[in-house]
Design an enzyme around this catalytic site. Structure first.
Site, PDB file in Angstrom:
ATOM      1  N   ILE A 171     -15.026  23.951  69.329  1.00 58.42           N
ATOM      2  CA  ILE A 171     -16.081  24.049  70.347  1.00 58.42           C
ATOM      3  C   ILE A 171     -16.053  22.840  71.282  1.00 58.42           C
ATOM      4  O   ILE A 171     -15.892  21.706  70.810  1.00 58.42           O
ATOM      5  CB  ILE A 171     -17.468  24.088  69.622  1.00 58.42           C
ATOM      6  N   TRP A 182     -17.959  20.348  74.430  1.00 63.23           N
ATOM      7  CA  TRP A 182     -19.277  19.691  74.462  1.00 63.23           C
ATOM      8  C   TRP A 182     -20.225  20.283  75.502  1.00 63.23           C
ATOM      9  O   TRP A 182     -21.378  19.881  75.578  1.00 63.23           O
ATOM     10  CB  TRP A 182     -19.120  18.184  74.702  1.00 63.23           C
ATOM     11  N   ASN A 183     -19.764  21.179  76.347  1.00 65.09           N
ATOM     12  CA  ASN A 183     -20.656  21.536  77.469  1.00 65.09           C
ATOM     13  C   ASN A 183     -21.776  22.500  77.070  1.00 65.09           C
ATOM     14  O   ASN A 183     -22.893  22.381  77.576  1.00 65.09           O
ATOM     15  CB  ASN A 183     -19.860  22.027  78.684  1.00 65.09           C
ATOM     16  N   LYS A 208     -15.907  23.650  64.175  1.00 68.69           N
ATOM     17  CA  LYS A 208     -15.522  22.269  64.488  1.00 68.69           C
ATOM     18  C   LYS A 208     -16.123  21.946  65.872  1.00 68.69           C
ATOM     19  O   LYS A 208     -15.566  22.282  66.912  1.00 68.69           O
ATOM     20  CB  LYS A 208     -13.996  22.175  64.473  1.00 68.69           C
ATOM     21  N   GLY A 228     -11.072  15.539  67.084  1.00 62.10           N
ATOM     22  CA  GLY A 228     -10.212  16.680  67.378  1.00 62.10           C
ATOM     23  C   GLY A 228      -8.792  16.445  66.924  1.00 62.10           C
ATOM     24  O   GLY A 228      -8.154  17.317  66.321  1.00 62.10           O
ATOM     25  N   SER A 281     -10.296  22.487  76.972  1.00 62.74           N
ATOM     26  CA  SER A 281      -9.423  22.218  78.124  1.00 62.74           C
ATOM     27  C   SER A 281      -8.026  22.804  77.895  1.00 62.74           C
ATOM     28  O   SER A 281      -7.626  23.088  76.751  1.00 62.74           O
ATOM     29  CB  SER A 281      -9.326  20.712  78.321  1.00 62.74           C
ATOM     30  N   GLY A 328      -5.934  23.029  74.449  1.00 63.89           N
ATOM     31  CA  GLY A 328      -5.640  24.423  74.082  1.00 63.89           C
ATOM     32  C   GLY A 328      -4.160  24.609  73.792  1.00 63.89           C
ATOM     33  O   GLY A 328      -3.787  25.291  72.830  1.00 63.89           O
ATOM     34  N   GLU A 388     -10.171  30.230  75.373  1.00 59.89           N
ATOM     35  CA  GLU A 388     -11.106  30.184  76.506  1.00 59.89           C
ATOM     36  C   GLU A 388     -10.971  28.814  77.139  1.00 59.89           C
ATOM     37  O   GLU A 388     -11.477  27.823  76.622  1.00 59.89           O
ATOM     38  CB  GLU A 388     -12.542  30.413  76.015  1.00 59.89           C
ATOM     39  N   GLY A 434      -9.990  26.476  80.971  1.00 63.21           N
ATOM     40  CA  GLY A 434     -10.701  25.992  82.157  1.00 63.21           C
ATOM     41  C   GLY A 434     -10.713  26.958  83.322  1.00 63.21           C
ATOM     42  O   GLY A 434     -10.342  28.115  83.197  1.00 63.21           O
ATOM     43  N   CYS A 473     -17.156  25.958  82.589  1.00 66.09           N
ATOM     44  CA  CYS A 473     -15.789  26.469  82.771  1.00 66.09           C
ATOM     45  C   CYS A 473     -15.694  27.397  83.972  1.00 66.09           C
ATOM     46  O   CYS A 473     -14.693  27.405  84.678  1.00 66.09           O
ATOM     47  CB  CYS A 473     -15.350  27.195  81.510  1.00 66.09           C
ATOM     48  N   GLU A 499      -9.080  21.352  87.878  1.00 66.31           N
ATOM     49  CA  GLU A 499     -10.427  21.458  87.308  1.00 66.31           C
ATOM     50  C   GLU A 499     -10.983  20.051  87.167  1.00 66.31           C
ATOM     51  O   GLU A 499     -10.418  19.216  86.452  1.00 66.31           O
ATOM     52  CB  GLU A 499     -10.402  22.143  85.941  1.00 66.31           C
ATOM     53  N   PHE A 509     -14.413  19.389  86.484  1.00 66.59           N
ATOM     54  CA  PHE A 509     -15.512  19.415  85.521  1.00 66.59           C
ATOM     55  C   PHE A 509     -16.622  18.451  85.945  1.00 66.59           C
ATOM     56  O   PHE A 509     -17.194  17.706  85.142  1.00 66.59           O
ATOM     57  CB  PHE A 509     -15.026  19.114  84.102  1.00 66.59           C
TER      58      PHE A 509
HETATM   59  P1  NAD Z   1     -11.462  19.459  74.878  1.00 68.97           P
HETATM   60  O1  NAD Z   1     -10.264  20.328  75.074  1.00 68.97           O
HETATM   61  O2  NAD Z   1     -11.332  18.013  75.084  1.00 68.97           O
HETATM   62  O3  NAD Z   1     -12.052  19.643  73.395  1.00 68.97           O
HETATM   63  C1  NAD Z   1     -12.412  20.894  72.886  1.00 68.97           C
HETATM   64  C2  NAD Z   1     -12.461  20.825  71.380  1.00 68.97           C
HETATM   65  O4  NAD Z   1     -11.141  20.642  70.876  1.00 68.97           O
HETATM   66  C3  NAD Z   1     -13.293  19.682  70.807  1.00 68.97           C
HETATM   67  O5  NAD Z   1     -14.014  20.139  69.673  1.00 68.97           O
HETATM   68  C4  NAD Z   1     -12.245  18.692  70.375  1.00 68.97           C
HETATM   69  O6  NAD Z   1     -12.680  17.826  69.331  1.00 68.97           O
HETATM   70  C5  NAD Z   1     -11.157  19.618  69.891  1.00 68.97           C
HETATM   71  N1  NAD Z   1      -9.807  19.033  69.814  1.00 68.97           N
HETATM   72  C6  NAD Z   1      -9.314  17.987  70.515  1.00 68.97           C
HETATM   73  N2  NAD Z   1      -8.024  17.771  70.172  1.00 68.97           N
HETATM   74  C7  NAD Z   1      -7.695  18.712  69.258  1.00 68.97           C
HETATM   75  C8  NAD Z   1      -6.503  19.029  68.554  1.00 68.97           C
HETATM   76  N3  NAD Z   1      -5.364  18.328  68.717  1.00 68.97           N
HETATM   77  N4  NAD Z   1      -6.519  20.075  67.694  1.00 68.97           N
HETATM   78  C9  NAD Z   1      -7.643  20.807  67.525  1.00 68.97           C
HETATM   79  N5  NAD Z   1      -8.808  20.553  68.165  1.00 68.97           N
HETATM   80  C10 NAD Z   1      -8.819  19.518  69.024  1.00 68.97           C
HETATM   81  O7  NAD Z   1     -12.569  20.114  75.830  1.00 68.97           O
HETATM   82  P2  NAD Z   1     -13.978  19.504  76.235  1.00 68.97           P
HETATM   83  O8  NAD Z   1     -13.727  18.323  77.108  1.00 68.97           O
HETATM   84  O9  NAD Z   1     -14.813  19.360  75.016  1.00 68.97           O
HETATM   85  O10 NAD Z   1     -14.593  20.705  77.108  1.00 68.97           O
HETATM   86  C11 NAD Z   1     -14.311  20.878  78.461  1.00 68.97           C
HETATM   87  C12 NAD Z   1     -13.269  21.974  78.671  1.00 68.97           C
HETATM   88  O11 NAD Z   1     -13.684  23.180  78.042  1.00 68.97           O
HETATM   89  C13 NAD Z   1     -13.108  22.320  80.147  1.00 68.97           C
HETATM   90  O12 NAD Z   1     -11.733  22.443  80.463  1.00 68.97           O
HETATM   91  C14 NAD Z   1     -13.785  23.684  80.265  1.00 68.97           C
HETATM   92  O13 NAD Z   1     -13.330  24.476  81.321  1.00 68.97           O
HETATM   93  C15 NAD Z   1     -13.512  24.279  78.924  1.00 68.97           C
HETATM   94  N6  NAD Z   1     -14.487  25.353  78.626  1.00 68.97           N
HETATM   95  C16 NAD Z   1     -14.085  26.671  78.694  1.00 68.97           C
HETATM   96  C17 NAD Z   1     -14.987  27.713  78.460  1.00 68.97           C
HETATM   97  C18 NAD Z   1     -14.558  29.163  78.539  1.00 68.97           C
HETATM   98  O14 NAD Z   1     -15.236  30.006  77.997  1.00 68.97           O
HETATM   99  N7  NAD Z   1     -13.462  29.471  79.216  1.00 68.97           N
HETATM  100  C19 NAD Z   1     -16.308  27.398  78.131  1.00 68.97           C
HETATM  101  C20 NAD Z   1     -16.691  26.049  78.067  1.00 68.97           C
HETATM  102  C21 NAD Z   1     -15.761  25.038  78.305  1.00 68.97           C
END
Ligand code: NAD
Length: 485
Positions: free
Chosen positions: A151, A153-154, A177, A210, A231, A235, A252, A254, A286, A385, A387
């Site tokens: 998950i 943080w947004n 997570k 993460g 992100s 991803g 899901e 960006g 997002c 993106e 954000f």
């Molecule tokens: P992020 O990718 O930094 O982190 C997302 C999650 O991944 C966190 O829980 C983090 O701890 C975990 N993580 C980090 N490294 C990892 C790894 N190596 N293996 C497994 N998990 C790991 O994203 P963020 O900064 O928390 O959120 C912002 C991003 O989320 C933006 O790009 C936004 O567009 C996207 N987002 C997409 C949607 C959608 O539905 N499309 C919805 C909300 C946010």
């Protein structure tokens, strides 16, 4: 002794106040104050969580319950969320910085997910398939197994509900997570699940880094499916981890969503949607509509009206329900500020140049919204993106040009179209390569009923609606040969 709350891990029926990766801290983005400490899982706790989820899935009562009984538990979870709406929303605003009305929306929407999928739990039907004489054939939908939910943080509370509700309805066990930036309301979520009578081990909470806990979970062979929201770079790492044991993922990611505004649009209706589309939660959404394609004849008028509207906005702590709250942290603010410099080089930055100077905002991660003109669709400011609350306005002359610009993006999450001409609206909508098209609208509120997801770098798989259930189900085919003796 400290009054700072400690968010534990919840694994099976155990509450763990200590774990092998120590303790992290979560901050109020509006003040920098510590909101909570949280226990960080390491390898030992990841092993325990996967074992607890496997046990709950393989041998627990959930799959043996009748589907309508599972549905009733899900409904109870939704009811408990609404009963504790105020408390959860306040915690969410303090932990994530979003205005209180948005946090109320998060709780309401989460409850809707549990109502919707609670109602779907006893309707997960298969097909009968005609194979001809002497054969009977049918499919059954089975739960995919242990489902991992990573998950961002947004929208910490709502995004847990969005994935976990259909997973539970399908009969899965889950591991959550949360993001290290927003661990607080995930614990409220798990407590509600327990209170509603969800069997032990079905929902496990694994906070942590993460790069450690998240990565170990994604690689774990005891996990059968992954729903990742976050992100693109993270991803991609999760996909590599998932590939190491060949499990399916819902991705899901960006966006850089376009809004197309024709000269015939009703501006009084359209402009609040355009503004809300890129300013909600300080642009940290997002599907934020951060590229505005405007028909040239109204470009200057639209920019002028947006400028007036945005200049008058109030900033403040989420808990005070201002027009706009802070970014998630000061590190992210630096990233967003860097884009203000990019905007100045690539076009003209009409708003957003100065950081808010009011003393009440001094310790928070606040920025002013940015309005950029004169940068074309090939620039970084229009392609990446950010954000954060930055809108790039790009003029167009023909509908074909607007469509080409909107589609010329690495992302394809959502798009908005504003026009009073129905042929134009439908013709343009048909040609957009995005997962959702909004016509004279941009979001409907508690919209859990229809599918959501992206094309291109915005990911794949669908959340929400009945489509989301597919990610949490296997389809088994059963064929019987029964020639008449
Ligand atoms: P992020 O990718 O930094 O982190 C997302 C999650 O991944 C966190 O829980 C983090 O701890 C975990 N993580 C980090 N490294 C990892 C790894 N190596 N293996 C497994 N998990 C790991 O994203 P963020 O900064 O928390 O959120 C912002 C991003 O989320 C933006 O790009 C936004 O567009 C996207 N987002 C997409 C949607 C959608 O539905 N499309 C919805 C909300 C946010």
């Amino acid at each position: 002794m400290t009054d700072t709350p400690l968010i534990p891990l919840v694994i099976g029926n155990r509450i763990l106040n200590e774990a092998s990766d120590g303790v992290g801290r979560s901050f109020d983005p509006a003040t920098g104050a510590v909101v909570a400490e949280y226990v960080r899982a390491g390898e030992a706790e990841v092993e325990m969580a996967v074992a607890a989820a496997r046990e709950a899935f393989d041998n627990g009562p959930w799959r043996r319950m009748r589907p309508f009984e599972r549905g009733r538990v899900l409904h109870r979870i939704g009811e408990l969320m609404l009963a504790r709406r105020d408390e959860i929303a306040r915690k969410e605003s303090t932990d994530s910085g979003k205005p209180l009305r948005d946090s109320y929306w998060e709780v309401d929407c989460s409850a809707r997910f549990f109502e919707f999928y609670g109602g779907a739990a006893d309707k997960l039907q298969g097909n009968s398939i005609p194979l001809g004489p002497d054969w009977s054939d049918w499919t059954v939908k089975e739960p995919v197994g242990v489902s991992l939910h990573i998950i961002p943080w947004n929208y910490p509370f709502q995004l847990i509900a969005r994935g976990v509700a259909p997973a539970l309805a399908a009969g899965c066990a889950v591991i959550i997570k949360p993001s290290a930036d927003t661990p607080v309301t995930a614990y409220e979520f798990v407590k509600i699940c327990q209170e509603a009578g969800l069997p032990e081990g079905l929902v496990n909470l694994v906070n942590g880094r993460g790069s450690l806990a998240g990565d170990l979970l994604a690689r774990h062979r005891g996990v059968d499916q992954i729903t990742f929201t976050g992100s693109v770079p993270t991803g991609e790492r999760v996909l590599v981890a998932a590939a190491s044991h060949a499990v399916p993922c819902n991705m899901e990611l960006g966006g850089k969503s376009p809004q197309i505004l024709f000269a015939d649009a009703d501006l009084d209706r359209a402009l609040p949607l355009v503004a809300g589309g890129f300013l909600t939660h300080c642009g940290q959404v997002c599907n934020a509509g951060t590229r505005l394609f405007v028909e040239r004849s109204v470009h200057d008028k639209v920019v002028e009206r947006l400028h007036a509207r945005i200049s008058a906005m109030t900033l403040g702590a989420g808990i005070d329900d201002p027009d706009m709250g802070p970014l998630i942290n000061k590190g992210h603010r630096q990233d967003v500020e860097a884009y203000y410099d990019v905007a100045r080089k690539e076009g003209e930055l009409l708003l957003g140049a100065e950081l808010p100077s009011a003393p009440a905002l001094a310790d928070g991660a606040f920025v002013r919204p940015g309005l950029v003109v004169g940068a074309d669709n090939a620039t970084r400011i229009a392609r990446e993106e950010i954000f954060g609350p930055i809108l790039t306005v790009i003029p167009f002359d023909t509908a074909a040009e607007a469509v080409a610009g909107a589609n010329d993006s690495p992302f394809g999450l959502v798009a908005g179209i504003h026009t009073t001409n129905i042929d134009k609206a439908l013709g343009v909508g048909e040609k957009l390569r995005v997962g959702q098209v909004w016509i004279n609208s941009f979001g409907v509120g508690l919209d859990v009923e229809f599918p959501f997801g992206g094309y291109k770098l915005s990911g794949y798989g669908r959340e929400k609606g009945l489509e989301a259930l597919a990610a949490y189900q296997q389809v088994k085919n059963i064929a019987i040969h029964h020639p008449m003796p």
